[in-house]
Design a protein around this motif. Structure first.
Motif, PDB file in Angstrom:
ATOM      1  N   GLY A 149       3.287   6.251 -12.976  1.00 10.46           N
ATOM      2  CA  GLY A 149       2.717   5.274 -13.892  1.00 10.46           C
ATOM      3  C   GLY A 149       2.918   3.833 -13.468  1.00 10.46           C
ATOM      4  N   ILE A 150       3.212   3.615 -12.197  1.00  9.59           N
ATOM      5  CA  ILE A 150       3.497   2.276 -11.672  1.00  9.59           C
ATOM      6  C   ILE A 150       2.400   1.893 -10.694  1.00  9.59           C
ATOM      7  N   THR A 151       1.769   0.759 -10.896  1.00 12.50           N
ATOM      8  CA  THR A 151       0.771   0.269  -9.950  1.00 12.50           C
ATOM      9  C   THR A 151       1.393  -0.819  -9.077  1.00 12.50           C
ATOM     10  N   VAL A 152       0.901  -0.906  -7.847  1.00 10.86           N
ATOM     11  CA  VAL A 152       1.396  -1.905  -6.894  1.00 10.86           C
ATOM     12  C   VAL A 152       0.195  -2.504  -6.173  1.00 10.86           C
ATOM     13  N   LYS A 212       0.824  -1.211   0.000  1.00 14.23           N
ATOM     14  CA  LYS A 212       0.000   0.000   0.000  1.00 14.23           C
ATOM     15  C   LYS A 212       0.858   1.262   0.000  1.00 14.23           C
ATOM     16  N   GLN A 213       1.971   1.226   0.722  1.00 12.14           N
ATOM     17  CA  GLN A 213       2.847   2.396   0.753  1.00 12.14           C
ATOM     18  C   GLN A 213       3.514   2.633  -0.599  1.00 12.14           C
ATOM     19  N   LEU A 214       3.961   1.549  -1.239  1.00  7.25           N
ATOM     20  CA  LEU A 214       4.589   1.696  -2.552  1.00  7.25           C
ATOM     21  C   LEU A 214       3.590   2.162  -3.597  1.00  7.25           C
ATOM     22  N   ALA A 215       2.341   1.729  -3.477  1.00  5.45           N
ATOM     23  CA  ALA A 215       1.316   2.191  -4.419  1.00  5.45           C
ATOM     24  C   ALA A 215       1.175   3.711  -4.348  1.00  5.45           C
TER      25      ALA A 215
END
Length: 251
Positions: free
Chosen positions: A177-180, A167-170
Motif C-alpha cells: 500500500g506504499i507508492t514511491v 523505481k526499485q522501491l516502488a
C-alpha cells in the motif's frame, strides 16, 4: 482537483530553504502535520516556525541518523504517512574536470542525495507497512535523466541513482500500500548554489537556457511543490514508480 492532507503526518527533508521549504509549506497549508529535517539547524528552525511545523536538525547520510529521526517522529506523532526527500544538492561543489575530483567530494554528494533517501525509506518501511499506507516522493532532477547542466559528475550520477532507487522501491513497497514516485525539476533558482550557477552562465548563457525551455521561463519552488503534492495525494494512489519532469517542457 482539491488536495487535502488533514490528519496526515509528513516528513520533508531539505526543508530549510528552496524546494523543500515550498513543499513543506504547501503540505502544512493543506492540513498536514509536517516534520522538517535539514542539516541547517538555524534554517530549518526558522522555516518550521514560519509554517507551523516541527523542526529536526539532522544529517541523514547514515542509517543511525535516519533511524533516530523516524523514531522521534513515531514517538511525537504516532505514525508517518508521507515522506518527501528533497535534501541533496551539490554540497557547495562546482563543475571540474574528472581528474580533479577527490573521493570525498564524490561521496559527499552521494551521501546527501542517495544514501539519505535509502536510509530514510529503510527506517520508515516498518511503520508504513504496518499501516498498509504510505506515500514516498524523491526530488530527483533533470540531471537524473540526462547529463547535468552543473557539470558535476557525482551530482548527475547520484540523481540517476536516485531515480533507480525510486523505481526499485516502488516495486518492493507496492504490495504494502506504499507508492514511491519522483519529481525531476528543471532549472529552479531555489538556493544559493543554483543562484551561483545561474549567474555563472552570464547573459548569453541565461538566454540560451531560457530559449531551450518551451515555456520560456525558469521554474519556481512552488511549481515543484504542486507536482509533489499530486503524488502525495489520495488521487495518485494507483501511480507508482514514475518520474515526472517538471521543467517547462525542456525534457
Amino acid at each position: 482537483m482539491q488536495l487535502s492532507f488533514d490528519n496526515r503526518v509528513a516528513l520533508v527533508t531539505g526543508g530549510a530553504q528552496g524546494i523543500g521549504r515550498a513543499i513543506a509549506a504547501a503540505l502544512a497549508a493543506a492540513g498536514a502535520w509536517v516534520h522538517l529535517a535539514d542539516i541547517d539547524a538555524d534554517g530549518v528552525a526558522e522555516t518550521a516556525a514560519a509554517i507551523g511545523a516541527q523542526a529536526h536538525a539532522a544529517d541523514l547520510g547514515t542509517p543511525e541518523a535516519a533511524q533516530a529521526l523516524i523514531a522521534r517522529i513515531a514517538a511525537e506523532s504516532g505514525r508517518l504517512d508521507l515522506l518527501v526527500h528533497a535534501a541533496g544538492g551539490v554540497r557547495g561543489q562546482v563543475g571540474r574536470p574528472i581528474e580533479e575530483i577527490a573521493e570525498a567530494d564524490w561521496r559527499a554528494i552521494f551521501a546527501a542525495n542517495v544514501d539519505a533517501a535509502f536510509f530514510l525509506a529503510q527506517a520508515a518501511a516498518p511503520m508504513m507497512k504496518q499501516a498498509r499506507y504510505g506515500r514516498i516522493v524523491t526530488i530527483s532532477s533533470g540531471a537524473g535523466l540526462r547529463p547535468s547542466l552543473t557539470g558535476i559528475q557525482a551530482y548527475a550520477s547520484a540523481k540517476h541513482a536516485l531515480v533507480g532507487l525510486t523505481k526499485q522501491l516502488a516495486w518492493e513497497f507496492g504490495p504494502h500500500g506504499i507508492t514511491v514516485n519522483s519529481v525531476a525539476p528543471g532549472f529552479v533558482r531555489s538556493n544559493p548554489a543554483t543562484e551561483r550557477q545561474w549567474q555563472s552562465y552570464g547573459a548569453e548563457g541565461q538566454k540560451r537556457l531560457l530559449d531551450s525551455i518551451h515555456t520560456r521561463r525558469l521554474g519556481t519552488p512552488d511549481d515543484i511543490a504542486q507536482a509533489t503534492l499530486f503524488f502525495l495525494g489520495e488521487q495518485a494512489g494507483w501511480i507508482t514508480g514514475q518520474v515526472l519532469s517538471v521543467d517547462g517542457g525542456r525534457s
